[in-house]
Write an enzyme that holds these catalytic residues in place. Structure first.
Site, PDB file in Angstrom:
ATOM      1  N   ARG A 114      -9.694 -14.968 -24.629  1.00  0.00           N
ATOM      2  CA  ARG A 114      -9.314 -15.098 -26.044  1.00  0.00           C
ATOM      3  C   ARG A 114      -8.329 -16.247 -26.189  1.00  0.00           C
ATOM      4  NH1 ARG A 114      -7.002 -10.521 -30.203  1.00  0.00           N
ATOM      5  NH2 ARG A 114      -5.224 -10.383 -28.765  1.00  0.00           N
ATOM      6  N   GLU A 123     -10.854  -9.579 -38.550  1.00  0.00           N
ATOM      7  CA  GLU A 123      -9.700  -8.684 -38.433  1.00  0.00           C
ATOM      8  C   GLU A 123      -8.706  -8.890 -39.573  1.00  0.00           C
ATOM      9  OE1 GLU A 123      -7.543  -9.541 -34.819  1.00  0.00           O
ATOM     10  OE2 GLU A 123      -7.888 -11.678 -34.968  1.00  0.00           O
ATOM     11  N   ASP A 176     -13.735 -26.169 -20.355  1.00  0.00           N
ATOM     12  CA  ASP A 176     -13.698 -27.039 -19.173  1.00  0.00           C
ATOM     13  C   ASP A 176     -13.202 -26.301 -17.927  1.00  0.00           C
ATOM     14  OD1 ASP A 176     -14.782 -29.223 -20.418  1.00  0.00           O
ATOM     15  OD2 ASP A 176     -12.896 -30.309 -20.689  1.00  0.00           O
ATOM     16  N   ASP A 234      -4.782  -5.734 -36.307  1.00  0.00           N
ATOM     17  CA  ASP A 234      -4.538  -6.716 -37.370  1.00  0.00           C
ATOM     18  C   ASP A 234      -5.182  -6.290 -38.684  1.00  0.00           C
ATOM     19  OD1 ASP A 234      -2.915  -8.960 -36.487  1.00  0.00           O
ATOM     20  OD2 ASP A 234      -4.449  -9.234 -34.971  1.00  0.00           O
ATOM     21  N   HIS A 236      -1.968 -13.120 -27.268  1.00  0.00           N
ATOM     22  CA  HIS A 236      -0.689 -12.405 -27.278  1.00  0.00           C
ATOM     23  C   HIS A 236      -0.040 -12.272 -25.897  1.00  0.00           C
ATOM     24  CE1 HIS A 236      -0.707 -11.520 -31.487  1.00  0.00           C
ATOM     25  NE2 HIS A 236      -1.902 -10.962 -31.423  1.00  0.00           N
TER      26      HIS A 236
HETATM   27  O1  LIG Z   1      -6.159  -6.683 -34.079  1.00  0.00           O
HETATM   28  C1  LIG Z   1      -6.398  -6.191 -32.962  1.00  0.00           C
HETATM   29  O2  LIG Z   1      -6.536  -4.969 -32.746  1.00  0.00           O
HETATM   30  C2  LIG Z   1      -6.580  -7.131 -31.862  1.00  0.00           C
HETATM   31  O3  LIG Z   1      -7.051  -8.211 -32.053  1.00  0.00           O
HETATM   32  C3  LIG Z   1      -6.003  -6.737 -30.539  1.00  0.00           C
HETATM   33  C4  LIG Z   1      -4.520  -7.031 -30.592  1.00  0.00           C
HETATM   34  O4  LIG Z   1      -4.326  -8.406 -30.644  1.00  0.00           O
HETATM   35  C5  LIG Z   1      -3.624  -6.509 -29.515  1.00  0.00           C
HETATM   36  O5  LIG Z   1      -2.847  -5.516 -30.080  1.00  0.00           O
HETATM   37  C6  LIG Z   1      -4.149  -6.021 -28.239  1.00  0.00           C
HETATM   38  O6  LIG Z   1      -3.115  -5.472 -27.500  1.00  0.00           O
END
Ligand SMILES: O=C(O)C(=O)C[C@H](O)[C@@H](O)CO
Length: 265
Positions: free
Chosen positions: A73, A152, A87, A178, A48
């Site tokens: 991530r 999630e 890598d 999520d 994100h």
């Molecule tokens: O679902 C979630 O909680 C995450 O995976 C973290 C988020 O992607 C994000 O809001 C972190 O700022």
């Protein structure tokens, strides 16, 4: 030279509790500031935050002298991207939205050289091998890699037994934002139904011998998840910390309408 020790993986194996911080500024400068403050780990967010491969590399280089372990991530499960992240020297990867054992197994293969997987050989061109300075990288790389899969979504919760049983998955990370949206409770990860799902993920992962992490910037949530057995908890988000600090500072001098407290992160 030896493959650099993955201190995050090592601490997981020692069952140490680790407090982490989300790093969302996408620059080496900001992420180095986080690394200098004593968090045990930090998350370089390629999902994100506005990151690119070079910006992730710059952050890995910036935090290398510190004891804070970087976790990267990825934006998706593309094996080509995973290859590039490995890598450039990412040793601990977090992969979002894993929803089946097959997906988890494919991710493991993406991190392994043949015959155990499909990772291509970067050899002397890549930072992971320290440009061919690491002894026997091809045979030893997997020992220092740590694969964290995110559960999630309702589908992920349904499939959590198969996901956590997958050999080569090192840990599970719960995404409460999520998950709560996917379950129909947007912005409400503390809803009892979401909490039940979170507890199921933790229980199932522990039954499979896999450590669990979660994002919990609200202290009460973080303490509760620790009691439930979460071993690595992200208790801060650098961007929110800056904004909260900025709001508090200006709030001492100017009256402003209070903001609604948020758990959506
Ligand atoms: O679902 C979630 O909680 C995450 O995976 C973290 C988020 O992607 C994000 O809001 C972190 O700022």
């Amino acid at each position: 030279m030896q493959v650099p020790t993955n201190t995050f993986k090592q601490a997981l194996a020692q069952q140490a509790s680790m407090w982490g911080c989300w790093a969302g500024f996408a620059t080496g400068y900001a992420t180095e500031i986080v690394a200098s403050t004593g968090f045990d780990w930090l998350l370089i967010d390629g999902e994100h935050a506005p990151n690119t491969l070079p910006s992730i590399l710059a952050q890995l280089q910036a935090v290398a002298p510190y004891s804070t372990a970087p976790v990267v991530r990825s934006v998706n499960q593309d094996p080509a991207l995973i290859k590039q992240l490995l890598d450039i020297g990412a040793q601990t990867l977090m992969i979002p939205m894993v929803e089946s054992g097959d997906q988890a197994a494919a991710l493991v293969r993406a991190t392994r050289y043949p015959p155990h997987g499909i990772r291509g050989v970067g050899g002397g061109v890549v930072r992971a091998t320290r440009w061919d300075g690491v002894d026997d990288y091809l045979n030893k790389a997997h020992e220092s890699l740590c694969l964290i899969v995110q559960v999630e979504s309702p589908k992920g919760v349904d499939q959590v037994e198969a996901i956590t049983a997958t050999e080569g998955v090192d840990a599970v990370f719960i995404g409460p934002a999520d998950l709560s949206v996917g379950m129909g409770y947007p912005g409400n990860p503390t809803h009892p139904n979401v909490q039940r799902a979170i507890e199921k993920i933790i229980r199932t992962a522990h039954d499979a011998g896999k450590p669990v992490g979660i994002l919990a910037p609200v202290e009460g949530d973080a303490r509760r998840y620790q009691k439930l057995g979460c071993q690595f908890i992200a208790v801060g988000i650098d961007i929110s910390l800056l904004r909260q600090g900025a709001l508090a500072t200006i709030g001492r001098y100017k009256e402003q309408p209070a903001e609604r407290p948020s758990r959506t992160y």
